[in-house]
Design a protein around this motif. Structure first.
Motif, PDB file in Angstrom:
ATOM      1  N   MET A  85       0.842  -1.192   0.000  1.00 38.43           N
ATOM      2  CA  MET A  85       0.000   0.000   0.000  1.00 38.43           C
ATOM      3  C   MET A  85       0.881   1.249   0.000  1.00 38.43           C
ATOM      4  O   MET A  85       0.654   2.183  -0.782  1.00 38.43           O
ATOM      5  CB  MET A  85      -0.953  -0.012   1.196  1.00 38.43           C
ATOM      6  CG  MET A  85      -2.019  -1.088   1.097  1.00 38.43           C
ATOM      7  SD  MET A  85      -3.105  -1.160   2.537  1.00 38.43           S
ATOM      8  CE  MET A  85      -4.208   0.208   2.154  1.00 38.43           C
ATOM      9  N   SER A 108       2.525   1.734  -3.428  1.00 37.01           N
ATOM     10  CA  SER A 108       1.601   2.253  -4.442  1.00 37.01           C
ATOM     11  C   SER A 108       1.311   3.732  -4.246  1.00 37.01           C
ATOM     12  O   SER A 108       1.327   4.507  -5.205  1.00 37.01           O
ATOM     13  CB  SER A 108       0.292   1.465  -4.414  1.00 37.01           C
ATOM     14  OG  SER A 108       0.510   0.142  -4.812  1.00 37.01           O
ATOM     15  N   VAL A 109       1.048   4.121  -3.020  1.00 33.58           N
ATOM     16  CA  VAL A 109       0.740   5.525  -2.718  1.00 33.58           C
ATOM     17  C   VAL A 109       1.960   6.398  -3.005  1.00 33.58           C
ATOM     18  O   VAL A 109       1.853   7.438  -3.665  1.00 33.58           O
ATOM     19  CB  VAL A 109       0.271   5.693  -1.257  1.00 33.58           C
ATOM     20  CG1 VAL A 109       0.212   7.166  -0.867  1.00 33.58           C
ATOM     21  CG2 VAL A 109      -1.080   5.013  -1.058  1.00 33.58           C
ATOM     22  N   ARG A 127       2.665   9.527  -5.671  1.00 35.28           N
ATOM     23  CA  ARG A 127       3.126  10.864  -5.266  1.00 35.28           C
ATOM     24  C   ARG A 127       4.385  11.267  -6.035  1.00 35.28           C
ATOM     25  O   ARG A 127       4.537  12.410  -6.452  1.00 35.28           O
ATOM     26  CB  ARG A 127       3.414  10.925  -3.761  1.00 35.28           C
ATOM     27  CG  ARG A 127       2.222  10.710  -2.873  1.00 35.28           C
ATOM     28  CD  ARG A 127       1.155  11.792  -3.063  1.00 35.28           C
ATOM     29  NE  ARG A 127      -0.016  11.501  -2.283  1.00 35.28           N
ATOM     30  CZ  ARG A 127      -1.078  10.819  -2.726  1.00 35.28           C
ATOM     31  NH1 ARG A 127      -1.119  10.359  -3.937  1.00 35.28           N
ATOM     32  NH2 ARG A 127      -2.120  10.603  -1.950  1.00 35.28           N
ATOM     33  N   LEU A 144      -6.809   0.073  -2.425  1.00 33.97           N
ATOM     34  CA  LEU A 144      -5.997   0.875  -3.343  1.00 33.97           C
ATOM     35  C   LEU A 144      -6.773   1.196  -4.616  1.00 33.97           C
ATOM     36  O   LEU A 144      -6.815   2.343  -5.059  1.00 33.97           O
ATOM     37  CB  LEU A 144      -4.698   0.141  -3.681  1.00 33.97           C
ATOM     38  CG  LEU A 144      -3.671   0.091  -2.562  1.00 33.97           C
ATOM     39  CD1 LEU A 144      -2.554  -0.894  -2.908  1.00 33.97           C
ATOM     40  CD2 LEU A 144      -3.100   1.477  -2.272  1.00 33.97           C
ATOM     41  N   ASN A 181      -9.426   3.759  -4.337  1.00 34.50           N
ATOM     42  CA  ASN A 181      -8.914   5.104  -4.130  1.00 34.50           C
ATOM     43  C   ASN A 181      -8.020   5.583  -5.274  1.00 34.50           C
ATOM     44  O   ASN A 181      -7.295   6.574  -5.134  1.00 34.50           O
ATOM     45  CB  ASN A 181      -8.173   5.172  -2.789  1.00 34.50           C
ATOM     46  CG  ASN A 181      -9.136   5.157  -1.628  1.00 34.50           C
ATOM     47  OD1 ASN A 181      -9.686   6.185  -1.250  1.00 34.50           O
ATOM     48  ND2 ASN A 181      -9.395   3.972  -1.080  1.00 34.50           N
ATOM     49  N   TYR A 190      -5.404   4.049  -6.905  1.00 34.21           N
ATOM     50  CA  TYR A 190      -3.990   3.693  -6.962  1.00 34.21           C
ATOM     51  C   TYR A 190      -3.779   2.417  -7.768  1.00 34.21           C
ATOM     52  O   TYR A 190      -4.549   1.473  -7.652  1.00 34.21           O
ATOM     53  CB  TYR A 190      -3.422   3.478  -5.554  1.00 34.21           C
ATOM     54  CG  TYR A 190      -3.413   4.730  -4.724  1.00 34.21           C
ATOM     55  CD1 TYR A 190      -2.461   5.719  -4.935  1.00 34.21           C
ATOM     56  CD2 TYR A 190      -4.360   4.920  -3.724  1.00 34.21           C
ATOM     57  CE1 TYR A 190      -2.462   6.874  -4.167  1.00 34.21           C
ATOM     58  CE2 TYR A 190      -4.363   6.066  -2.951  1.00 34.21           C
ATOM     59  CZ  TYR A 190      -3.415   7.046  -3.179  1.00 34.21           C
ATOM     60  OH  TYR A 190      -3.416   8.190  -2.421  1.00 34.21           O
ATOM     61  N   LEU A 239      -4.424   2.996   4.805  1.00 30.87           N
ATOM     62  CA  LEU A 239      -4.254   3.872   3.645  1.00 30.87           C
ATOM     63  C   LEU A 239      -4.219   5.336   4.073  1.00 30.87           C
ATOM     64  O   LEU A 239      -3.372   6.107   3.602  1.00 30.87           O
ATOM     65  CB  LEU A 239      -5.365   3.649   2.620  1.00 30.87           C
ATOM     66  CG  LEU A 239      -5.274   4.529   1.375  1.00 30.87           C
ATOM     67  CD1 LEU A 239      -3.990   4.242   0.592  1.00 30.87           C
ATOM     68  CD2 LEU A 239      -6.495   4.346   0.497  1.00 30.87           C
ATOM     69  N   GLU A 240      -5.091   5.713   4.978  1.00 29.43           N
ATOM     70  CA  GLU A 240      -5.106   7.097   5.460  1.00 29.43           C
ATOM     71  C   GLU A 240      -3.772   7.471   6.105  1.00 29.43           C
ATOM     72  O   GLU A 240      -3.240   8.552   5.859  1.00 29.43           O
ATOM     73  CB  GLU A 240      -6.248   7.305   6.461  1.00 29.43           C
ATOM     74  CG  GLU A 240      -7.619   7.268   5.818  1.00 29.43           C
ATOM     75  CD  GLU A 240      -8.742   7.244   6.843  1.00 29.43           C
ATOM     76  OE1 GLU A 240      -8.498   7.565   8.030  1.00 29.43           O
ATOM     77  OE2 GLU A 240      -9.876   6.897   6.453  1.00 29.43           O
ATOM     78  N   GLU A 287      -1.116   7.772   3.366  1.00 27.41           N
ATOM     79  CA  GLU A 287      -1.282   9.000   2.583  1.00 27.41           C
ATOM     80  C   GLU A 287      -0.801  10.223   3.356  1.00 27.41           C
ATOM     81  O   GLU A 287      -0.118  11.084   2.786  1.00 27.41           O
ATOM     82  CB  GLU A 287      -2.747   9.172   2.172  1.00 27.41           C
ATOM     83  CG  GLU A 287      -3.186   8.211   1.099  1.00 27.41           C
ATOM     84  CD  GLU A 287      -4.648   8.345   0.724  1.00 27.41           C
ATOM     85  OE1 GLU A 287      -4.961   8.107  -0.453  1.00 27.41           O
ATOM     86  OE2 GLU A 287      -5.485   8.673   1.605  1.00 27.41           O
ATOM     87  N   SER A 298       2.990  10.297   3.430  1.00 21.76           N
ATOM     88  CA  SER A 298       3.633  10.376   2.117  1.00 21.76           C
ATOM     89  C   SER A 298       4.025  11.795   1.714  1.00 21.76           C
ATOM     90  O   SER A 298       5.012  11.986   1.013  1.00 21.76           O
ATOM     91  CB  SER A 298       2.738   9.764   1.039  1.00 21.76           C
ATOM     92  OG  SER A 298       2.707   8.361   1.201  1.00 21.76           O
TER      93      SER A 298
END
Length: 161
Positions: free
Chosen positions: A18, A21-22, A26, A60, A63, A65, A138-139, A142, A145
């Motif tokens: 995860m 990917s995020v 970015r 993912l 959202n 990704y 995920l939050e 993010e 990141s």
């Protein structure tokens, strides 16, 4: 010269893919894709060769990704080619800081890049829970990141100077 970042969790099927990917998204958004390489691994090889956990993949995808992932185990020999190794919790941090002092200096906790994280810098393992744990993961990823991207951008620009 490429700056290399590797995210590490336990089995490389939930948190680290995860984060990979995020952060890759970015890096691409920032126009740094030619300068920064992003991947992930696990501290153990339990899931080597498997794809990401379906719940992680679903969160993912929901959202926006992209994910193309095959789990693998982190190898200490990788330190020589990596610039930054990002652990998802304190247990991973301890496992990764076993090699030389020089290698240990490359290891950081992901949430250390989130100024709002406070004292709890672990990203909890969502594996044994429900979908909401993956949403929470995920939050956290993010939020951290943005700070991680700023730090990596600074390193990349410093190399170019």
């Amino acid at each position: 010269m490429t700056y290399r970042v590797c995210f590490v969790c336990t089995g490389n099927i939930c948190r680290s893919p995860m984060a990979e990917s995020v952060f890759r998204a970015r890096v691409e958004e920032a126009g740094l894709a030619d300068l920064v390489e992003v991947d992930s691994a696990g501290t153990g090889g339990w899931h080597e060769g498997e794809g990401a956990d379906p719940r992680a993949a679903a969160v993912l995808e929901d959202n926006g990704y992209a994910l193309d992932h095959t789990a693998r185990q982190f190898q200490p020999s990788w330190f020589s080619r990596l610039d930054l190794v990002v652990a998802l919790d304190a247990g991973h941090l301890r496992a990764l800081r076993r090699p030389t002092e020089q290698d240990a200096a490359k290891v950081r906790l992901l949430r250390s890049y989130d100024p709002a994280a406070g004292d709890d810098l672990d990203v909890p393992d969502p594996y044994y829970g429900a979908r909401d744990g993956f949403d929470e993961c995920l939050e956290m990823v993010e939020r951290a990141s943005a700070g991680l991207l700023a730090a990596v951008r600074e390193e990349v620009e410093g190399r170019a100077a």
